[in-house]
Design a protein around this motif. Structure first.
Motif, PDB file in Angstrom:
ATOM      1  N   ARG A  21       0.816  -1.202   0.000  1.00  0.00           N
ATOM      2  CA  ARG A  21       0.000   0.000   0.000  1.00  0.00           C
ATOM      3  C   ARG A  21       0.854   1.257   0.000  1.00  0.00           C
ATOM      4  O   ARG A  21       1.933   1.295   0.567  1.00  0.00           O
ATOM      5  CB  ARG A  21      -0.918   0.000   1.222  1.00  0.00           C
ATOM      6  CG  ARG A  21      -1.697  -1.310   1.314  1.00  0.00           C
ATOM      7  CD  ARG A  21      -2.872  -1.253   2.201  1.00  0.00           C
ATOM      8  NE  ARG A  21      -3.914  -0.353   1.782  1.00  0.00           N
ATOM      9  CZ  ARG A  21      -4.858  -0.665   0.880  1.00  0.00           C
ATOM     10  NH1 ARG A  21      -4.848  -1.829   0.280  1.00  0.00           N
ATOM     11  NH2 ARG A  21      -5.789   0.190   0.587  1.00  0.00           N
ATOM     12  N   VAL A  39      -4.243   2.290  -1.463  1.00  0.00           N
ATOM     13  CA  VAL A  39      -3.849   3.463  -0.681  1.00  0.00           C
ATOM     14  C   VAL A  39      -4.516   3.387   0.684  1.00  0.00           C
ATOM     15  O   VAL A  39      -5.708   3.093   0.787  1.00  0.00           O
ATOM     16  CB  VAL A  39      -4.286   4.768  -1.385  1.00  0.00           C
ATOM     17  CG1 VAL A  39      -4.104   5.966  -0.482  1.00  0.00           C
ATOM     18  CG2 VAL A  39      -3.531   4.962  -2.675  1.00  0.00           C
ATOM     19  N   THR A  40      -3.748   3.657   1.723  1.00  0.00           N
ATOM     20  CA  THR A  40      -4.294   3.796   3.075  1.00  0.00           C
ATOM     21  C   THR A  40      -4.002   5.206   3.547  1.00  0.00           C
ATOM     22  O   THR A  40      -2.873   5.683   3.424  1.00  0.00           O
ATOM     23  CB  THR A  40      -3.648   2.790   4.050  1.00  0.00           C
ATOM     24  OG1 THR A  40      -3.950   1.466   3.616  1.00  0.00           O
ATOM     25  CG2 THR A  40      -4.168   2.983   5.471  1.00  0.00           C
ATOM     26  N   PHE A  53     -10.169  10.275  -2.148  1.00  0.00           N
ATOM     27  CA  PHE A  53     -10.683   8.920  -2.315  1.00  0.00           C
ATOM     28  C   PHE A  53     -11.540   8.799  -3.577  1.00  0.00           C
ATOM     29  O   PHE A  53     -11.540   7.770  -4.240  1.00  0.00           O
ATOM     30  CB  PHE A  53     -11.458   8.472  -1.081  1.00  0.00           C
ATOM     31  CG  PHE A  53     -10.600   7.879   0.004  1.00  0.00           C
ATOM     32  CD1 PHE A  53      -9.220   7.826  -0.086  1.00  0.00           C
ATOM     33  CD2 PHE A  53     -11.191   7.368   1.144  1.00  0.00           C
ATOM     34  CE1 PHE A  53      -8.439   7.270   0.925  1.00  0.00           C
ATOM     35  CE2 PHE A  53     -10.428   6.800   2.158  1.00  0.00           C
ATOM     36  CZ  PHE A  53      -9.059   6.750   2.048  1.00  0.00           C
ATOM     37  N   CYS A  96      -9.112   8.383  -6.334  1.00  0.00           N
ATOM     38  CA  CYS A  96      -8.535   7.030  -6.284  1.00  0.00           C
ATOM     39  C   CYS A  96      -9.497   6.029  -6.898  1.00  0.00           C
ATOM     40  O   CYS A  96      -9.098   5.201  -7.734  1.00  0.00           O
ATOM     41  CB  CYS A  96      -8.217   6.631  -4.843  1.00  0.00           C
ATOM     42  SG  CYS A  96      -6.771   7.433  -4.142  1.00  0.00           S
ATOM     43  N   ARG A  97     -10.738   6.096  -6.512  1.00  0.00           N
ATOM     44  CA  ARG A  97     -11.729   5.151  -7.031  1.00  0.00           C
ATOM     45  C   ARG A  97     -11.859   5.278  -8.546  1.00  0.00           C
ATOM     46  O   ARG A  97     -11.933   4.282  -9.250  1.00  0.00           O
ATOM     47  CB  ARG A  97     -13.074   5.370  -6.363  1.00  0.00           C
ATOM     48  CG  ARG A  97     -14.109   4.366  -6.875  1.00  0.00           C
ATOM     49  CD  ARG A  97     -15.259   4.222  -5.989  1.00  0.00           C
ATOM     50  NE  ARG A  97     -14.899   3.390  -4.849  1.00  0.00           N
ATOM     51  CZ  ARG A  97     -15.739   3.079  -3.901  1.00  0.00           C
ATOM     52  NH1 ARG A  97     -16.965   3.540  -3.917  1.00  0.00           N
ATOM     53  NH2 ARG A  97     -15.362   2.328  -2.888  1.00  0.00           N
ATOM     54  N   HIS A 140      -7.733   0.817  -4.728  1.00  0.00           N
ATOM     55  CA  HIS A 140      -8.401   0.436  -3.477  1.00  0.00           C
ATOM     56  C   HIS A 140      -8.044   1.440  -2.382  1.00  0.00           C
ATOM     57  O   HIS A 140      -6.889   1.848  -2.263  1.00  0.00           O
ATOM     58  CB  HIS A 140      -7.935  -0.974  -3.076  1.00  0.00           C
ATOM     59  CG  HIS A 140      -8.578  -1.498  -1.841  1.00  0.00           C
ATOM     60  ND1 HIS A 140      -8.086  -1.237  -0.587  1.00  0.00           N
ATOM     61  CD2 HIS A 140      -9.675  -2.273  -1.687  1.00  0.00           C
ATOM     62  CE1 HIS A 140      -8.858  -1.844   0.303  1.00  0.00           C
ATOM     63  NE2 HIS A 140      -9.824  -2.486  -0.336  1.00  0.00           N
ATOM     64  N   THR A 141      -9.043   1.830  -1.582  1.00  0.00           N
ATOM     65  CA  THR A 141      -8.805   2.813  -0.521  1.00  0.00           C
ATOM     66  C   THR A 141      -9.104   2.221   0.852  1.00  0.00           C
ATOM     67  O   THR A 141     -10.054   1.457   1.019  1.00  0.00           O
ATOM     68  CB  THR A 141      -9.691   4.060  -0.713  1.00  0.00           C
ATOM     69  OG1 THR A 141     -11.069   3.663  -0.738  1.00  0.00           O
ATOM     70  CG2 THR A 141      -9.345   4.777  -1.997  1.00  0.00           C
ATOM     71  N   THR A 155     -14.752   4.834   0.254  1.00  0.00           N
ATOM     72  CA  THR A 155     -13.789   4.105   1.072  1.00  0.00           C
ATOM     73  C   THR A 155     -14.097   2.616   0.974  1.00  0.00           C
ATOM     74  O   THR A 155     -15.225   2.200   1.214  1.00  0.00           O
ATOM     75  CB  THR A 155     -13.871   4.564   2.544  1.00  0.00           C
ATOM     76  OG1 THR A 155     -13.678   5.976   2.604  1.00  0.00           O
ATOM     77  CG2 THR A 155     -12.832   3.874   3.393  1.00  0.00           C
TER      78      THR A 155
END
Length: 123
Positions: free
Chosen positions: A21, A73-74, A91, A94-95, A100-101, A121
């Motif tokens: 991640r 990603v975290t 987020f 990212c999506r 993946h978040t 999320t």
């Protein structure tokens, strides 16, 4: 335009969710927990290079997309929910890019605004 206050970035996180991640540490936390893992993130950094827009952060993440393809990603901190508008937008981006978040939070923050963060999320 939404700006996030970052503490640091880690390109190879192996314990912050499934897979490899990209870990984003946001700055600012009101809790001051006695055994906090990241007390250096408590204060909000309001100067450059700690200011970043969601698109700029995504650009940094995308440099590692092939590397984190089976991870994601975290976002952690500090307390990420102190910056819900920034996090919601990041987020979402990212999506849109198939990333993946995951959110690592204590839940301290405006929970009404957190609902909008949770829409994008995964974990």
């Amino acid at each position: 335009m939404t700006t996030g206050y970052l503490h640091s970035l880690e390109s190879f996180g192996a314990v912050d969710g499934p897979g490899i991640r990209f870990v984003v540490f946001l700055s600012g936390c009101p809790l001051r927990c006695l055994y906090c893992h990241n007390p250096d993130t408590w204060e909000v950094k309001r100067e450059t290079p700690y200011l970043l827009e969601p698109e700029a952060l995504l650009a940094e993440v995308l440099r590692y997309k092939n590397f984190i393809a089976k991870g994601g990603v975290t976002v952690t901190g500090g307390e990420p929910l102190l910056q819900p508008e920034f996090l919601k937008e990041f987020f979402r981006l990212c999506r849109e890019n198939g990333i993946h978040t995951a959110l690592d939070t204590s839940g301290a923050g405006d929970l009404k605004k957190a609902e909008k963060v949770l829409q994008n999320t995964d974990l």
